[in-house]
Design a protein around this motif. Structure first.
Motif, PDB file in Angstrom:
ATOM      1  N   LEU A  28      26.328  73.107  52.204  1.00 19.46           N
ATOM      2  CA  LEU A  28      26.987  72.065  50.990  1.00 19.46           C
ATOM      3  C   LEU A  28      27.737  73.065  50.229  1.00 19.46           C
ATOM      4  O   LEU A  28      29.109  73.233  49.191  1.00 19.46           O
ATOM      5  CB  LEU A  28      26.585  71.306  50.140  1.00 19.46           C
ATOM      6  CG  LEU A  28      26.634  69.627  50.835  1.00 19.46           C
ATOM      7  CD1 LEU A  28      26.205  68.986  50.555  1.00 19.46           C
ATOM      8  CD2 LEU A  28      28.307  69.546  51.491  1.00 19.46           C
ATOM      9  N   PHE A  29      26.421  74.307  49.384  1.00 17.89           N
ATOM     10  CA  PHE A  29      27.269  75.077  48.825  1.00 17.89           C
ATOM     11  C   PHE A  29      27.750  76.241  48.765  1.00 17.89           C
ATOM     12  O   PHE A  29      29.051  76.682  48.137  1.00 17.89           O
ATOM     13  CB  PHE A  29      25.229  75.859  48.522  1.00 17.89           C
ATOM     14  CG  PHE A  29      25.659  76.928  47.496  1.00 17.89           C
ATOM     15  CD1 PHE A  29      26.132  77.175  46.176  1.00 17.89           C
ATOM     16  CD2 PHE A  29      25.701  78.497  48.385  1.00 17.89           C
ATOM     17  CE1 PHE A  29      26.524  78.714  45.606  1.00 17.89           C
ATOM     18  CE2 PHE A  29      26.148  79.399  47.876  1.00 17.89           C
ATOM     19  CZ  PHE A  29      26.397  80.038  46.196  1.00 17.89           C
ATOM     20  N   ILE A  30      27.318  76.709  50.497  1.00 22.14           N
ATOM     21  CA  ILE A  30      28.738  77.699  51.009  1.00 22.14           C
ATOM     22  C   ILE A  30      30.097  76.621  51.195  1.00 22.14           C
ATOM     23  O   ILE A  30      31.382  77.230  50.882  1.00 22.14           O
ATOM     24  CB  ILE A  30      28.569  77.718  52.346  1.00 22.14           C
ATOM     25  CG1 ILE A  30      26.548  78.289  52.480  1.00 22.14           C
ATOM     26  CG2 ILE A  30      29.073  78.333  53.320  1.00 22.14           C
ATOM     27  CD1 ILE A  30      27.021  80.073  51.964  1.00 22.14           C
ATOM     28  N   ILE A  31      30.196  75.412  50.884  1.00 25.20           N
ATOM     29  CA  ILE A  31      31.858  74.830  51.231  1.00 25.20           C
ATOM     30  C   ILE A  31      32.463  74.652  49.970  1.00 25.20           C
ATOM     31  O   ILE A  31      33.755  75.326  49.901  1.00 25.20           O
ATOM     32  CB  ILE A  31      31.610  73.090  52.352  1.00 25.20           C
ATOM     33  CG1 ILE A  31      31.559  72.961  53.389  1.00 25.20           C
ATOM     34  CG2 ILE A  31      32.988  72.975  51.601  1.00 25.20           C
ATOM     35  CD1 ILE A  31      30.782  71.750  54.173  1.00 25.20           C
ATOM     36  N   VAL A  32      31.444  74.156  49.271  1.00 23.31           N
ATOM     37  CA  VAL A  32      32.085  75.051  47.753  1.00 23.31           C
ATOM     38  C   VAL A  32      32.426  76.112  47.243  1.00 23.31           C
ATOM     39  O   VAL A  32      33.455  76.335  46.849  1.00 23.31           O
ATOM     40  CB  VAL A  32      30.906  73.775  47.047  1.00 23.31           C
ATOM     41  CG1 VAL A  32      31.468  74.084  45.160  1.00 23.31           C
ATOM     42  CG2 VAL A  32      31.013  72.714  47.173  1.00 23.31           C
ATOM     43  N   LYS A  33      31.525  76.796  47.275  1.00 25.28           N
ATOM     44  CA  LYS A  33      32.094  78.553  47.237  1.00 25.28           C
ATOM     45  C   LYS A  33      33.205  78.828  47.952  1.00 25.28           C
ATOM     46  O   LYS A  33      34.237  79.010  47.140  1.00 25.28           O
ATOM     47  CB  LYS A  33      30.733  79.172  47.538  1.00 25.28           C
ATOM     48  CG  LYS A  33      30.875  80.483  47.138  1.00 25.28           C
ATOM     49  CD  LYS A  33      29.467  81.628  47.365  1.00 25.28           C
ATOM     50  CE  LYS A  33      29.838  82.598  46.686  1.00 25.28           C
ATOM     51  NZ  LYS A  33      28.236  83.189  46.007  1.00 25.28           N
ATOM     52  N   MET A  52      28.864  65.056  57.790  1.00 24.74           N
ATOM     53  CA  MET A  52      28.306  66.019  57.615  1.00 24.74           C
ATOM     54  C   MET A  52      26.678  65.639  57.334  1.00 24.74           C
ATOM     55  O   MET A  52      25.503  66.633  57.763  1.00 24.74           O
ATOM     56  CB  MET A  52      28.390  66.548  56.374  1.00 24.74           C
ATOM     57  CG  MET A  52      27.611  68.178  56.233  1.00 24.74           C
ATOM     58  SD  MET A  52      28.309  69.293  56.998  1.00 24.74           S
ATOM     59  CE  MET A  52      29.899  70.134  57.073  1.00 24.74           C
ATOM     60  N   GLY A  53      25.833  64.644  56.785  1.00 28.82           N
ATOM     61  CA  GLY A  53      24.632  64.934  57.219  1.00 28.82           C
ATOM     62  C   GLY A  53      24.055  64.504  58.130  1.00 28.82           C
ATOM     63  O   GLY A  53      23.095  64.742  58.820  1.00 28.82           O
ATOM     64  N   LEU A  54      24.436  63.418  58.956  1.00 26.40           N
ATOM     65  CA  LEU A  54      24.282  62.908  60.711  1.00 26.40           C
ATOM     66  C   LEU A  54      24.335  65.054  61.480  1.00 26.40           C
ATOM     67  O   LEU A  54      23.545  64.321  61.994  1.00 26.40           O
ATOM     68  CB  LEU A  54      25.818  62.085  60.938  1.00 26.40           C
ATOM     69  CG  LEU A  54      25.225  60.634  60.477  1.00 26.40           C
ATOM     70  CD1 LEU A  54      26.218  59.972  61.063  1.00 26.40           C
ATOM     71  CD2 LEU A  54      23.896  60.171  61.020  1.00 26.40           C
ATOM     72  N   VAL A  55      25.341  65.242  60.823  1.00 25.22           N
ATOM     73  CA  VAL A  55      25.454  66.392  62.025  1.00 25.22           C
ATOM     74  C   VAL A  55      24.157  67.551  61.869  1.00 25.22           C
ATOM     75  O   VAL A  55      23.375  68.150  62.461  1.00 25.22           O
ATOM     76  CB  VAL A  55      27.020  67.388  61.648  1.00 25.22           C
ATOM     77  CG1 VAL A  55      26.846  68.898  62.260  1.00 25.22           C
ATOM     78  CG2 VAL A  55      28.041  66.724  62.470  1.00 25.22           C
ATOM     79  N   ILE A  67      18.544  72.105  54.221  1.00 25.00           N
ATOM     80  CA  ILE A  67      19.824  73.047  54.814  1.00 25.00           C
ATOM     81  C   ILE A  67      21.345  72.317  54.419  1.00 25.00           C
ATOM     82  O   ILE A  67      21.943  72.624  54.490  1.00 25.00           O
ATOM     83  CB  ILE A  67      19.759  72.528  56.712  1.00 25.00           C
ATOM     84  CG1 ILE A  67      18.829  73.528  57.303  1.00 25.00           C
ATOM     85  CG2 ILE A  67      20.491  72.704  57.708  1.00 25.00           C
ATOM     86  CD1 ILE A  67      17.810  73.035  58.932  1.00 25.00           C
ATOM     87  N   VAL A  68      21.377  71.068  54.448  1.00 17.62           N
ATOM     88  CA  VAL A  68      22.011  70.120  53.545  1.00 17.62           C
ATOM     89  C   VAL A  68      22.970  70.863  52.287  1.00 17.62           C
ATOM     90  O   VAL A  68      23.835  71.307  52.508  1.00 17.62           O
ATOM     91  CB  VAL A  68      22.272  68.454  53.566  1.00 17.62           C
ATOM     92  CG1 VAL A  68      23.125  67.639  52.839  1.00 17.62           C
ATOM     93  CG2 VAL A  68      21.708  67.739  55.004  1.00 17.62           C
ATOM     94  N   GLY A  69      22.089  70.993  51.852  1.00 13.72           N
ATOM     95  CA  GLY A  69      22.351  71.882  50.200  1.00 13.72           C
ATOM     96  C   GLY A  69      22.653  73.422  50.697  1.00 13.72           C
ATOM     97  O   GLY A  69      23.645  73.510  49.852  1.00 13.72           O
ATOM     98  N   PHE A  70      22.270  73.944  51.282  1.00 16.63           N
ATOM     99  CA  PHE A  70      22.972  74.976  51.194  1.00 16.63           C
ATOM    100  C   PHE A  70      24.251  75.106  52.007  1.00 16.63           C
ATOM    101  O   PHE A  70      24.696  75.921  51.944  1.00 16.63           O
ATOM    102  CB  PHE A  70      21.787  76.002  52.798  1.00 16.63           C
ATOM    103  CG  PHE A  70      22.549  77.606  52.358  1.00 16.63           C
ATOM    104  CD1 PHE A  70      22.973  78.199  52.298  1.00 16.63           C
ATOM    105  CD2 PHE A  70      22.732  77.307  54.411  1.00 16.63           C
ATOM    106  CE1 PHE A  70      23.415  80.022  52.602  1.00 16.63           C
ATOM    107  CE2 PHE A  70      23.538  78.698  54.244  1.00 16.63           C
ATOM    108  CZ  PHE A  70      23.390  79.857  53.447  1.00 16.63           C
TER     109      PHE A  70
END
Length: 133
Positions: free
Chosen positions: A96-101, A27-30, A91-94
């Motif tokens: 990951l937040f959406i995925i966890v939610k 995900m980080g690479l993407v 962007i990565v934090g956002f």
């Protein structure tokens, strides 16, 4: 001992953690590609063609030889790359937040344990008291 170790390694939580680490790397690479190749050119377009990647503060310029080769490379603070990294982090934090939610919405609600009834001792005490009357 080896068998116990294998059982520990193959537990679900360790495998889930390994999968999460691999997915986070991918995900980080993407996201890095998205930021560097899509977002930053758009930001640069709206800021008058400024490329954050090229932003720097030169501490000492490069020293060139007479034949055009670099004798001493320039020493510069590349703050534009740092700005890219901050945007990438946001962007990565956002994401990951959406995925966890979304993941938390799919989890089944925890079932409450059934109410504990009276124990055998309580039942026998009630029977004894009822017989005394």
């Amino acid at each position: 001992m080896l068998k116990e170790f294998k059982e520990f390694i193959m537990t679900g939580n360790v495998i889930d953690l390994a999968v999460a680490v691999l997915l986070a790397g991918a995900m980080g690479l993407v996201v890095s590609g998205f930021v560097n190749d899509i977002m930053m050119p758009l930001v640069g377009h709206f800021t008058g063609g400024v490329s954050f990647e090229d932003m720097k503060h030169v501490l000492s310029p490069a020293v060139m030889a007479a034949d055009g080769t670099v004798e001493k490379p320039e020493n510069a603070i590349m703050y534009g790359k740092w700005i890219n990294a901050i945007i990438n982090l946001i962007i990565v934090g956002f994401v990951l937040f959406i995925i966890v939610k979304a993941y938390n919405k799919t989890k089944a609600p925890a079932e409450e344990p059934a109410p504990a009834g009276p124990s055998e001792v309580d039942l026998l005490t009630e029977i004894r008291d009822a017989l005394k009357k």
